[in-house]
Design a protein around this motif. Structure first.
Motif, short mmCIF file in Angstrom:
data_model
loop_
_atom_site.label_atom_id
_atom_site.label_comp_id
_atom_site.label_asym_id
_atom_site.label_seq_id
_atom_site.Cartn_x
_atom_site.Cartn_y
_atom_site.Cartn_z
N ASP A 41 -47.11 -58.79 -30.62
CA ASP A 41 -48.24 -58.10 -31.24
C ASP A 41 -49.20 -57.57 -30.18
OD1 ASP A 41 -49.71 -57.25 -33.48
OD2 ASP A 41 -51.09 -58.93 -33.23
N LYS A 42 -49.48 -56.28 -30.23
CA LYS A 42 -50.40 -55.60 -29.29
C LYS A 42 -49.97 -55.75 -27.82
CE LYS A 42 -54.58 -55.53 -32.12
NZ LYS A 42 -54.18 -56.22 -33.35
N GLU A 43 -48.68 -55.93 -27.58
CA GLU A 43 -48.20 -56.08 -26.20
C GLU A 43 -48.28 -54.75 -25.47
OE1 GLU A 43 -44.63 -58.52 -23.98
OE2 GLU A 43 -44.17 -57.57 -25.90
N THR A 44 -48.84 -54.76 -24.26
CA THR A 44 -48.91 -53.54 -23.47
C THR A 44 -47.55 -53.29 -22.81
OG1 THR A 44 -49.56 -54.70 -21.45
CG2 THR A 44 -51.35 -53.98 -22.94
N TYR A 48 -44.93 -56.08 -21.38
CA TYR A 48 -43.53 -56.03 -21.83
C TYR A 48 -42.61 -55.94 -20.62
CZ TYR A 48 -39.52 -54.55 -24.71
OH TYR A 48 -38.30 -54.45 -25.34
N LYS A 111 -48.40 -40.44 -34.29
CA LYS A 111 -48.62 -41.46 -35.32
C LYS A 111 -48.12 -40.98 -36.70
CE LYS A 111 -52.58 -43.81 -33.20
NZ LYS A 111 -52.06 -45.17 -33.08
N TRP A 154 -44.10 -48.82 -31.66
CA TRP A 154 -44.61 -49.26 -30.35
C TRP A 154 -44.01 -48.41 -29.23
CZ3 TRP A 154 -41.86 -51.20 -26.14
CH2 TRP A 154 -42.62 -51.77 -25.12
N GLU A 157 -45.25 -44.82 -29.01
CA GLU A 157 -46.63 -44.82 -28.51
C GLU A 157 -46.67 -45.09 -27.00
OE1 GLU A 157 -50.61 -45.93 -30.55
OE2 GLU A 157 -49.68 -47.80 -29.95
N GLN A 158 -45.82 -46.01 -26.52
CA GLN A 158 -45.80 -46.33 -25.08
C GLN A 158 -45.37 -45.13 -24.24
OE1 GLN A 158 -47.36 -49.12 -24.31
NE2 GLN A 158 -47.37 -49.41 -26.52
#
Length: 220
Positions: A41-44, A48, A111, A154, A157-158
């Motif tokens: 959860d919310k890992e950058t 990662y 998004k 995720w 977005e990354q």
């Protein structure tokens, strides 16, 4: 003589099956496969990358990443000593992004992509016309391994928000001149594979098998 460990990281949501045609001389190299994991959860991206890097036990490995996997291995290299980082069909910084990705970042349009569409290949096929697209969908269906919507949101977005602007000059970049995801016109300082598309890990494997050993062993 101990073998050189080579770790292969596939592209966004792809399985290690994309490397099924990659073969390096077994007396010199030892191939290992890295798999995508569901992000915390919310890992950058940095966190990662650190987590995946911790899975590598051999010293001074070669990291090879395809597409988003190429972005990831560059981030992993911050947390370990590597012999070499090689990226295929990828980018060395966000300055090499195509215009549409830069617009997506500014407008946050990424998004709006319905990830459920990506997961439902059949519904995607209904929107697609033409043999080329359908062939790619068949490939995608076969090589897509991570079907978790949280991961896909995720990962996209990354990629879009990747903040690297300074290129690591030691990174070796192999790129096809017909890549439609990261067009060659935006790419600097790379080894160009003629006729190579974004999926050249699958259809230019002969070139890669012939050239990767020398690229890895080159002491530069």
């Amino acid at each position: 003589m101990s073998k050189i460990p080579v770790y292969l990281m596939p592209g966004l949501a792809a399985s290690t099956a994309i490397f099924e045609r990659i073969a390096l001389p077994e007396d010199t190299f030892e191939i290992h496969f890295l798999e995508w994991e569901i992000p915390l959860d919310k890992e950058t991206l940095a966190d990662y990358a650190k987590r995946i890097a911790a899975k590598i036990k051999q010293p001074n490995p070669v990291l090879i990443g395809v597409s988003f996997g190429g972005i990831l291995v560059q981030e992993m290299a911050k947390f370990m000593d590597v012999r070499k980082v090689i990226i295929i069909s990828s980018v060395k910084s966000n300055l090499e992004f195509p215009r549409r990705l830069k617009i997506a970042k500014t407008t946050k349009a990424y998004k709006l992509i319905p990830m459920s569409l990506i997961l439902n290949i059949e519904s995607l096929a209904k929107f697609s016309f033409g043999e080329k697209v359908n062939q790619r969908l068949k490939l995608y269906e076969r090589f897509l391994s991570v079907r978790d919507i949280g991961y896909l949101n995720w990962a996209v977005e990354q990629v879009v928000l990747w903040d690297r602007t300074v290129v690591d000059e030691s990174v070796i970049h192999i790129h096809g001149d017909m890549d439609d995801v990261f067009p060659i016109k935006n790419i600097k300082n790379c080894t160009v594979v003629k006729g190579g598309t974004h999926v050249m890990i699958l259809n230019k494997y002969k070139w890669l098998n012939e050239n990767l050993p020398a690229i890895i062993l080159d002491s530069k």
